[in-house]
Design a protein around this motif. Structure first.
Motif, short mmCIF file in Angstrom:
data_model
loop_
_atom_site.label_atom_id
_atom_site.label_comp_id
_atom_site.label_asym_id
_atom_site.label_seq_id
_atom_site.Cartn_x
_atom_site.Cartn_y
_atom_site.Cartn_z
N PRO A 1 -2.06 -11.87 -8.42
CA PRO A 1 -3.14 -11.62 -7.57
C PRO A 1 -2.86 -10.58 -6.71
O PRO A 1 -1.76 -9.92 -6.60
N THR A 2 -4.11 -9.85 -6.36
CA THR A 2 -3.88 -8.35 -6.00
C THR A 2 -4.31 -8.45 -4.39
O THR A 2 -5.13 -9.53 -3.96
N THR B 1 -8.04 -8.05 1.74
CA THR B 1 -8.92 -8.74 0.80
C THR B 1 -7.88 -9.11 -0.23
O THR B 1 -7.03 -8.47 -0.79
N SER C 1 -7.68 -10.96 -4.33
CA SER C 1 -8.43 -11.28 -5.30
C SER C 1 -7.39 -11.76 -6.49
O SER C 1 -6.23 -11.43 -6.74
N LYS D 1 -7.25 -14.47 -10.34
CA LYS D 1 -7.78 -15.28 -11.55
C LYS D 1 -6.94 -16.54 -11.54
O LYS D 1 -5.93 -16.40 -11.57
N SER E 1 -12.24 -13.84 -4.72
CA SER E 1 -12.01 -12.60 -3.92
C SER E 1 -12.19 -13.13 -2.46
O SER E 1 -13.41 -13.70 -2.30
N THR F 1 -11.70 -12.26 1.72
CA THR F 1 -11.46 -11.12 2.87
C THR F 1 -11.48 -11.72 4.02
O THR F 1 -12.35 -12.61 4.34
#
Length: 142
Positions: free
Chosen positions: A33-34, A43, A45, A47, A99, A101
């Motif tokens: 994840p980022t 944030t 995000s 998959k 995603s 935030t």
């Protein structure tokens, strides 16, 4: 002849089992994840795949948030807290993109020249058909 009938029945049974949809998957993050920051907003995000017949996932992001002064010190007052952001995301073909935030809050408010600093950021993915939840912890401060 008898062997031929038994072989045909076994072949039909194997074909029927192969046609059944997968009911349980093996959930996992695809890659890492980022995390990014824009102003005070954080944030996360990513998959998730291997979700089987899951229809949706819930993603929660938690973090410790502190109000830091220009000397890079965290005051010992009650201006520390946790931020929580959540979202529900649809699953398609056993995969889901997410995603989330969130913006941290402190009490009292963190006003310039003080700034928010996030640490211990954790993303948790949960669903109806898998246990335990998927968890990823980011190292460092943001």
């Amino acid at each position: 002849m008898r062997r031929l009938i038994i072989a045909a029945m076994l072949a039909l049974a194997m074909l029927a089992l192969a046609a059944l949809p997968a009911s349980a998957g093996s959930p996992h993050f695809v890659g890492t994840p980022t995390i990014s920051r824009s102003g005070d907003a954080l944030t996360v995000s990513g998959k998730v795949a291997g979700l089987g017949d899951e229809t949706q996932i819930n993603v929660a992001v938690t973090a410790d948030v502190a109000c830091v002064n220009p000397g890079n010190n965290e005051p010992k007052a009650e201006n520390k807290g946790a931020t929580i952001a959540e979202g529900t995301f649809p699953v398609q073909n056993g995969k889901a993109l997410f995603s989330v935030t969130g913006t941290g809050t402190t009490s009292p408010d963190c006003s310039p020249p003080m700034e928010l600093r996030y640490s211990n950021v954790v993303v948790t993915v949960s669903g109806d058909s898998f246990d335990p939840d998927l968890v990823f912890a980011f190292s460092g401060t943001f």
